[in-house]
Design a protein around this motif. Sequence first.
Motif, PDB file in Angstrom:
ATOM      1  N   ALA A 249       0.583  -1.427   0.233  1.00 29.40           N
ATOM      2  CA  ALA A 249      -0.097   0.141  -0.331  1.00 29.40           C
ATOM      3  C   ALA A 249       0.896   1.386  -0.001  1.00 29.40           C
ATOM      4  N   THR A 250       2.593   1.344   1.048  1.00 31.12           N
ATOM      5  CA  THR A 250       2.753   2.891   0.640  1.00 31.12           C
ATOM      6  C   THR A 250       3.094   2.569  -0.573  1.00 31.12           C
ATOM      7  N   VAL A 251       3.930   1.486  -1.522  1.00 32.52           N
ATOM      8  CA  VAL A 251       4.639   1.807  -2.689  1.00 32.52           C
ATOM      9  C   VAL A 251       3.511   1.937  -3.392  1.00 32.52           C
ATOM     10  N   ALA A 252       2.367   2.149  -3.529  1.00 31.02           N
ATOM     11  CA  ALA A 252       0.782   2.739  -4.682  1.00 31.02           C
ATOM     12  C   ALA A 252       1.073   3.808  -4.017  1.00 31.02           C
ATOM     13  N   ALA A 253       0.778   3.911  -2.374  1.00 30.81           N
ATOM     14  CA  ALA A 253       0.627   5.730  -2.487  1.00 30.81           C
ATOM     15  C   ALA A 253       1.658   6.520  -2.737  1.00 30.81           C
ATOM     16  N   VAL A 254       2.876   5.880  -2.984  1.00 31.25           N
ATOM     17  CA  VAL A 254       4.120   6.803  -2.753  1.00 31.25           C
ATOM     18  C   VAL A 254       4.064   7.407  -4.499  1.00 31.25           C
ATOM     19  N   ALA A 255       3.305   6.194  -5.239  1.00 32.75           N
ATOM     20  CA  ALA A 255       3.002   6.686  -6.269  1.00 32.75           C
ATOM     21  C   ALA A 255       1.980   8.081  -6.774  1.00 32.75           C
ATOM     22  N   VAL A 256       1.327   7.743  -6.751  1.00 39.03           N
ATOM     23  CA  VAL A 256       0.120   8.863  -6.235  1.00 39.03           C
ATOM     24  C   VAL A 256       0.857   9.571  -5.749  1.00 39.03           C
ATOM     25  N   LEU A 257       1.012   9.826  -5.040  1.00 37.85           N
ATOM     26  CA  LEU A 257       1.861  11.258  -4.634  1.00 37.85           C
ATOM     27  C   LEU A 257       3.040  11.910  -5.172  1.00 37.85           C
ATOM     28  N   LEU A 258       4.014  11.359  -5.816  1.00 39.94           N
ATOM     29  CA  LEU A 258       4.576  11.512  -6.784  1.00 39.94           C
ATOM     30  C   LEU A 258       3.662  12.123  -8.512  1.00 39.94           C
ATOM     31  N   PHE A 259       2.853  11.217  -8.690  1.00 38.79           N
ATOM     32  CA  PHE A 259       1.454  11.694  -9.711  1.00 38.79           C
ATOM     33  C   PHE A 259       1.021  12.735  -9.461  1.00 38.79           C
ATOM     34  N   LEU A 260       0.556  13.382  -7.737  1.00 37.02           N
ATOM     35  CA  LEU A 260       0.459  14.709  -7.649  1.00 37.02           C
ATOM     36  C   LEU A 260       1.559  15.846  -7.395  1.00 37.02           C
ATOM     37  N   LEU A 261       2.397  15.685  -7.062  1.00 40.68           N
ATOM     38  CA  LEU A 261       3.573  16.616  -6.986  1.00 40.68           C
ATOM     39  C   LEU A 261       3.694  17.555  -9.022  1.00 40.68           C
ATOM     40  N   SER A 262       3.663  15.754  -9.263  1.00 39.57           N
ATOM     41  CA  SER A 262       3.920  15.921 -10.535  1.00 39.57           C
ATOM     42  C   SER A 262       3.174  16.878 -11.961  1.00 39.57           C
ATOM     43  N   THR A 263       1.804  16.989 -11.275  1.00 42.72           N
ATOM     44  CA  THR A 263       0.494  17.682 -11.516  1.00 42.72           C
ATOM     45  C   THR A 263       0.956  19.442 -11.072  1.00 42.72           C
ATOM     46  N   ALA A 264       1.011  19.230  -9.957  1.00 33.56           N
ATOM     47  CA  ALA A 264       1.438  20.693  -9.095  1.00 33.56           C
ATOM     48  C   ALA A 264       2.476  21.634 -10.300  1.00 33.56           C
ATOM     49  N   LEU A 265       3.573  20.781 -10.183  1.00 33.96           N
ATOM     50  CA  LEU A 265       4.767  21.020 -10.254  1.00 33.96           C
ATOM     51  C   LEU A 265       4.602  21.722 -12.699  1.00 33.96           C
ATOM     52  N   ALA A 266       3.954  20.827 -12.397  1.00 28.83           N
ATOM     53  CA  ALA A 266       3.700  21.084 -14.406  1.00 28.83           C
ATOM     54  C   ALA A 266       2.218  22.489 -14.075  1.00 28.83           C
ATOM     55  N   ALA A 267       1.396  22.841 -13.307  1.00 30.03           N
ATOM     56  CA  ALA A 267       0.752  23.633 -13.596  1.00 30.03           C
ATOM     57  C   ALA A 267       1.425  24.577 -12.960  1.00 30.03           C
ATOM     58  N   VAL A 268       2.478  24.850 -12.528  1.00 31.56           N
ATOM     59  CA  VAL A 268       3.451  25.918 -11.775  1.00 31.56           C
ATOM     60  C   VAL A 268       3.698  26.921 -13.136  1.00 31.56           C
ATOM     61  N   ARG A 269       4.628  25.564 -13.921  1.00 27.23           N
ATOM     62  CA  ARG A 269       5.393  25.988 -14.952  1.00 27.23           C
ATOM     63  C   ARG A 269       4.266  26.002 -16.631  1.00 27.23           C
ATOM     64  N   GLU A 270       2.929  25.865 -16.395  1.00 30.57           N
ATOM     65  CA  GLU A 270       2.212  26.414 -17.310  1.00 30.57           C
ATOM     66  C   GLU A 270       2.109  27.548 -16.974  1.00 30.57           C
ATOM     67  N   ARG A 271       1.701  28.415 -15.662  1.00 37.57           N
ATOM     68  CA  ARG A 271       1.342  30.000 -15.497  1.00 37.57           C
ATOM     69  C   ARG A 271       2.874  30.420 -15.499  1.00 37.57           C
ATOM     70  N   ARG A 272       3.769  29.722 -15.484  1.00 40.05           N
ATOM     71  CA  ARG A 272       4.729  31.008 -15.576  1.00 40.05           C
ATOM     72  C   ARG A 272       5.903  30.947 -17.339  1.00 40.05           C
ATOM     73  N   THR A 273       4.473  30.038 -17.521  1.00 41.73           N
ATOM     74  CA  THR A 273       5.314  30.251 -19.335  1.00 41.73           C
ATOM     75  C   THR A 273       4.128  30.661 -19.931  1.00 41.73           C
ATOM     76  N   THR A 274       2.625  30.948 -19.783  1.00 47.93           N
ATOM     77  CA  THR A 274       1.900  30.990 -20.467  1.00 47.93           C
ATOM     78  C   THR A 274       1.434  32.194 -20.517  1.00 47.93           C
ATOM     79  N   PRO A 275       1.500  33.552 -20.820  1.00 48.35           N
ATOM     80  CA  PRO A 275       0.608  34.389 -21.149  1.00 48.35           C
ATOM     81  C   PRO A 275      -0.849  34.155 -20.268  1.00 48.35           C
ATOM     82  N   ALA A 276      -1.467  34.673 -19.324  1.00 52.44           N
ATOM     83  CA  ALA A 276      -3.099  34.661 -19.081  1.00 52.44           C
ATOM     84  C   ALA A 276      -3.726  34.368 -19.615  1.00 52.44           C
ATOM     85  N   SER A 277      -3.527  35.341 -21.175  1.00 50.76           N
ATOM     86  CA  SER A 277      -5.053  35.949 -22.304  1.00 50.76           C
ATOM     87  C   SER A 277      -4.981  34.020 -22.703  1.00 50.76           C
ATOM     88  N   ALA A 278      -3.430  33.282 -23.147  1.00 56.20           N
ATOM     89  CA  ALA A 278      -3.675  32.236 -23.981  1.00 56.20           C
ATOM     90  C   ALA A 278      -3.576  30.881 -23.179  1.00 56.20           C
TER      91      ALA A 278
END
Length: 302
Positions: A249-278
């Motif tokens: 269960a811990t292995v599976a939980a860590v995999a899901v946590l890494l997914f959530l972390l990756s998704t959050a970082l991708a969202a931050v990157r997108e906000r920094r590199t993409t103008p709000a209007s686009a």
Amino acid sequence: MEWLWSPFEVAFVQRALWAGVLVSCVCAFAGTWVVLRGMAFLGDAMSHGMLPGVATASLLGANLLLGAAISAAVMALGVTALSRSPRLSQDTSIGLLFVGMLSLGVIIVSRSQSFAVDLTGYLFGDVLAVRQQDLVQLTLALAVAALLALLGHRAFVALAFDPRKARTLGLRPALAHAALIALVTLAIVASFRVVGALLVFGLLIAPPAAVLPWARRITTIMLGAALVGSLSTFLGLLLSWHLGIAAGATVAAVAVLLFLLSTALAAVRERRTTPASARTPRSSPGSADSPQTVSRTEVETV
């Protein structure tokens, strides 16, 4: 740094680590296509559809892996056959088989007075009980999965992005879909002993979904998914050892946590590199529109 490596000096933890790495590689081959094609419901249904075979094998004293394989094969054949009906959508077919197989499994389990422990192992796995024989079976499963992924890559790409093009190129999309279901079935059957039927879904979906926002090619997603899954195994076993909690269960939980972390970082990157209007809403990694996040050169090279 002794706390980081000391658990892996124990033989059964070493076997668990190797098993997790092999499972991660097998799931990377199948899970990438599950995420790209939005087949998450199928993966979930397949993992639960093994229960009748496992229950029957347990009652008969037969090999649980063989029972799981037979049950998963029946499930896969049923999905393939029912999906050809023009009156039923694929989700409806999968849902009906899912409920039917799960109900049959529960009925078989109810006939046994001593299946509770086996059922717990089936649902949640026992990665710390992996034997050398299991590692050999996982290695063979990885070889078969790699062969299927290699031989079917061209058809899988065309099927994921443009089924009409697959038919035009003579790639037989129905056969490609059946082969893809076989690949998913192999991954689930090979993995359930390690992390269990309920948790195998995590290793099948979370690692490729974590890599998807950062990769532009399908082969890169597969490689990244294998690495994320292996890292999840290492960290999961480490936390399990020091905290005294369930390993699978811990292995599976860590995999899901890494997914959530990756998704959050991708969202931050997108906000920094993409103008709000686009900015436009993006599809989730498991949705049917997710192939758009992968480079179209994958299709053009088919």
